[in-house]
Design an enzyme around this catalytic site. Sequence first.
Site, PDB file in Angstrom:
ATOM      1  N   LYS A 148       3.425   0.905   4.291  1.00 60.21           N
ATOM      2  CA  LYS A 148       2.584   0.388   3.212  1.00 60.21           C
ATOM      3  C   LYS A 148       1.383   1.321   3.024  1.00 60.21           C
ATOM      4  CE  LYS A 148       3.384  -4.531   4.259  1.00 60.21           C
ATOM      5  NZ  LYS A 148       4.483  -4.987   3.441  1.00 60.21           N
TER       6      LYS A 148
ATOM      7  N   GLU B  95      -6.749  -5.014   3.426  1.00 61.06           N
ATOM      8  CA  GLU B  95      -6.903  -5.167   1.980  1.00 61.06           C
ATOM      9  C   GLU B  95      -7.901  -6.270   1.699  1.00 61.06           C
ATOM     10  OE1 GLU B  95      -3.098  -6.160   0.324  1.00 61.06           O
ATOM     11  OE2 GLU B  95      -2.343  -4.117   0.546  1.00 61.06           O
TER      12      GLU B  95
ATOM     13  N   HIS C 203       3.417 -16.474   3.676  1.00 61.84           N
ATOM     14  CA  HIS C 203       3.575 -15.207   2.946  1.00 61.84           C
ATOM     15  C   HIS C 203       5.024 -14.817   2.741  1.00 61.84           C
ATOM     16  CE1 HIS C 203      -0.684 -14.853   3.250  1.00 61.84           C
ATOM     17  NE2 HIS C 203      -0.647 -14.789   4.566  1.00 61.84           N
TER      18      HIS C 203
ATOM     19  N   ARG D  37      15.390  -1.328  -1.724  1.00 59.27           N
ATOM     20  CA  ARG D  37      16.694  -1.950  -1.496  1.00 59.27           C
ATOM     21  C   ARG D  37      16.886  -3.053  -2.525  1.00 59.27           C
ATOM     22  NH1 ARG D  37      14.469  -6.679   0.204  1.00 59.27           N
ATOM     23  NH2 ARG D  37      12.641  -6.465   1.518  1.00 59.27           N
TER      24      ARG D  37
HETATM   25  P1  ADP Z   1       5.557  -8.257   3.445  1.00 60.41           P
HETATM   26  O1  ADP Z   1       6.085  -6.879   3.280  1.00 60.41           O
HETATM   27  O2  ADP Z   1       5.312  -8.628   4.875  1.00 60.41           O
HETATM   28  O3  ADP Z   1       6.333  -9.281   2.693  1.00 60.41           O
HETATM   29  P2  ADP Z   1       3.593  -7.980   1.321  1.00 60.41           P
HETATM   30  O4  ADP Z   1       2.573  -6.913   1.339  1.00 60.41           O
HETATM   31  O5  ADP Z   1       4.760  -7.797   0.426  1.00 60.41           O
HETATM   32  O6  ADP Z   1       4.073  -8.224   2.818  1.00 60.41           O
HETATM   33  O7  ADP Z   1       2.887  -9.356   0.994  1.00 60.41           O
HETATM   34  C1  ADP Z   1       3.559 -10.585   1.112  1.00 60.41           C
HETATM   35  C2  ADP Z   1       2.728 -11.683   0.484  1.00 60.41           C
HETATM   36  O8  ADP Z   1       1.479 -11.809   1.111  1.00 60.41           O
HETATM   37  C3  ADP Z   1       2.397 -11.483  -0.975  1.00 60.41           C
HETATM   38  O9  ADP Z   1       3.421 -11.909  -1.810  1.00 60.41           O
HETATM   39  C4  ADP Z   1       1.155 -12.335  -1.131  1.00 60.41           C
HETATM   40  O10 ADP Z   1       1.474 -13.700  -1.208  1.00 60.41           O
HETATM   41  C5  ADP Z   1       0.459 -12.130   0.160  1.00 60.41           C
HETATM   42  N1  ADP Z   1      -0.488 -11.014   0.044  1.00 60.41           N
HETATM   43  C6  ADP Z   1      -0.265  -9.721   0.323  1.00 60.41           C
HETATM   44  N2  ADP Z   1      -1.356  -8.976   0.107  1.00 60.41           N
HETATM   45  C7  ADP Z   1      -2.311  -9.821  -0.317  1.00 60.41           C
HETATM   46  C8  ADP Z   1      -3.694  -9.662  -0.690  1.00 60.41           C
HETATM   47  N3  ADP Z   1      -4.308  -8.478  -0.640  1.00 60.41           N
HETATM   48  N4  ADP Z   1      -4.361 -10.750  -1.092  1.00 60.41           N
HETATM   49  C9  ADP Z   1      -3.770 -11.963  -1.120  1.00 60.41           C
HETATM   50  N5  ADP Z   1      -2.505 -12.182  -0.777  1.00 60.41           N
HETATM   51  C10 ADP Z   1      -1.773 -11.127  -0.371  1.00 60.41           C
END
Ligand code: ADP
Length: 667
Positions: free
Chosen positions: A116, A200, A235, A291
């Site tokens: 990431k 973040e 999440h 993917r």
């Molecule tokens: P993973 O790869 O573990 O699924 P992601 O980065 O795709 O992690 O984030 C998964 C979820 O977490 C997002 O869909 C959102 O709900 C929450 N999330 C991620 N980043 C943030 C953020 N900066 N602020 C608020 N919620 C977040």
Amino acid sequence: MFRKILIANRGEIACRVMRTAKRLGVSTVAVYSEADADALHVEMADEAVRLGPAPAAQSYLAIDKVIAAAVATGAEAIHPGYGFLSENARFAEACAKVGIVFIGPPAAAIQAMGSKSESKLLMERARVPLVPGYHGREQADSHLIHEALRIGFPVLIKASAGGGGKGMRIVRGEGELPAAIEGARREAKAAFGDDRLLIERYLERPRHVEVQVFADAHGNAIYIHDRDCSIQRRHQKVIEEAPAPGLSDETRKRMGEAAVAAAKAVGYVGAGTVEFLYANGAFYFIEMNTRLQVEHPVTEMIAGIDLVEWQLRVASGEELPERQGELQRYGHAMEVRLYAEDPARGFLPATGRIAHLTWPNAANNLRIDSGVRADDVISTHYDPMIAKVIAWGEDRATAAQRLRRALMETEIAGLATNAAFLIDVLGHQAFLNQEIDTGFIERHRADLLPEGGATPERALALAAAFLVLVDGQRAAEAARRSGDPHSPWGLTNGWRLNGEGGSSILLRDSAGRQRHARLTFSGARWDVAIDDGPPLRLTAPRIENGALVAGADHGRLKVTIVQDGSQVTVIERGRATRVARIDVLAEAEAAATSLGQLTSPMPGTVVRVMVEDGARVTRGQPLMVVEAMKMEHTIAAQADGIVKQVRFRAGEAVAEGVELIAFEAES
Ligand code: ADP
């Protein structure tokens, strides 16, 4: 087109890929672990190769074994599905080395998007908007803390290598930072073998909106609409839909173009998803998944295309079947992930045998992607998903209603599922009003996750009536076999076929409480009361094809009831209630030993012990952390008291139900 492909996956996605392959006349090779020898994906395939023992590291993740299986069977290409090896650049390279096509992007693109942090550096350069944050290489605690303070609270700590919501920590103040960094590192290390973190700004209540992209090896790249996946727990997505509701055409276009720019920046080929958070009309890149996504069917339904077919075509060198301007969009599609998990216990994954499983009748606008059938076992080794149920409608409300109906016609017994929870979300007014964001489930917790998970008395009464009928049938059967039709079987439990009398059954409800069902019979009429509650009145109850059928207040009642040992599952309109029949003697013994016990909620590994023998602790104090299915579960004191003995050390494996800590509650 390929003649033969190997599917390096299991479950619903392996079955789903095979369906398309079959339609295209492509032969299929399945791979499987020892735990999956009888699995549906093995049965569906033309050939199947055993990889090794159940743990994924020795089977589905064993690159050498998967490659050897492909070579041995003469497969020309490997489809990795999602999870497992699907985003593993080394695997893509290993395929190339033996001249097998990896059905996915080039290894370099996987690598570039795999972290990431690294991908954010690239996206910054490609001018894709990012959430404010820190994604640098310096990982010292002091530096991370400094960056968090610069970004401003609340912040979200994530694993750079993350996926599936693992290793994430929301931090609302400086004091929580050191512990959160430590916990996130540990979870990241355990889940991904990589403990690098990024930070973040934590956006309150954003929506998760993502774009399906597709590129071929001839320089064409398009976006195939968007999806909203805001309904999440821990999440992780549970409900997904396409298109993302309420976005302007202008926003869709800008997001789509940003997603294509992201894909082009890494020389992408194949199907991919660019994920954004969306808040107040603005969108921010969070990551790209290189993917096919779990939720790809909603896109297929609104676009009228088969993404796996496109993957196979593009991987075999063809151009994209459609250009941006040719894409169509019809209506709305919605998907739920039906999981073996217990929403009332923090969505704890459930394991066990599926004792009973029936799907709604297949209809044109309904799709069920599943990799299991009745009698299959959901184990701790893999993802606890039972199926994806997907519905299409002319508009969002119709899709939601069809999906809800489909779940109400689905029957699953044997383990806890999130079916009733999904039914409640799909019927929730705020959901129907499109008031959706990633905080939805938390915000509506009171409506969706009733405290204490009280068992409806109606279900207890139906279970009791069913058990009395089963007892009667068994007794009658025994009497028939003994050749004595006049044996006094009817007297053993006080029940007469047609007469006065009573019976009583002891049950344990889903919250573990003992409940007393009292039945009184008067002719064909049964009154079933739970404890001192008002009775449920049934007329001429009987068992027909596994269902309890009876006359009731508002006409005929028909409820599926499944008995599996002492467990009884009552399924009414898609809602399963599990109760247990109490064997009074066995219970008394167990009760004598269970006071003050702290047991493991599932099989796992102890990762941290926070107390020592003899420690005096207070109610709610965390005592131990157990990791199971890559998630950490904290074992806390149920009452003030004294730790008599810590039975396991960090690193030790624990089975479900074993006592972790001997504990004495203060009276
Ligand atoms: P993973 O790869 O573990 O699924 P992601 O980065 O795709 O992690 O984030 C998964 C979820 O977490 C997002 O869909 C959102 O709900 C929450 N999330 C991620 N980043 C943030 C953020 N900066 N602020 C608020 N919620 C977040």
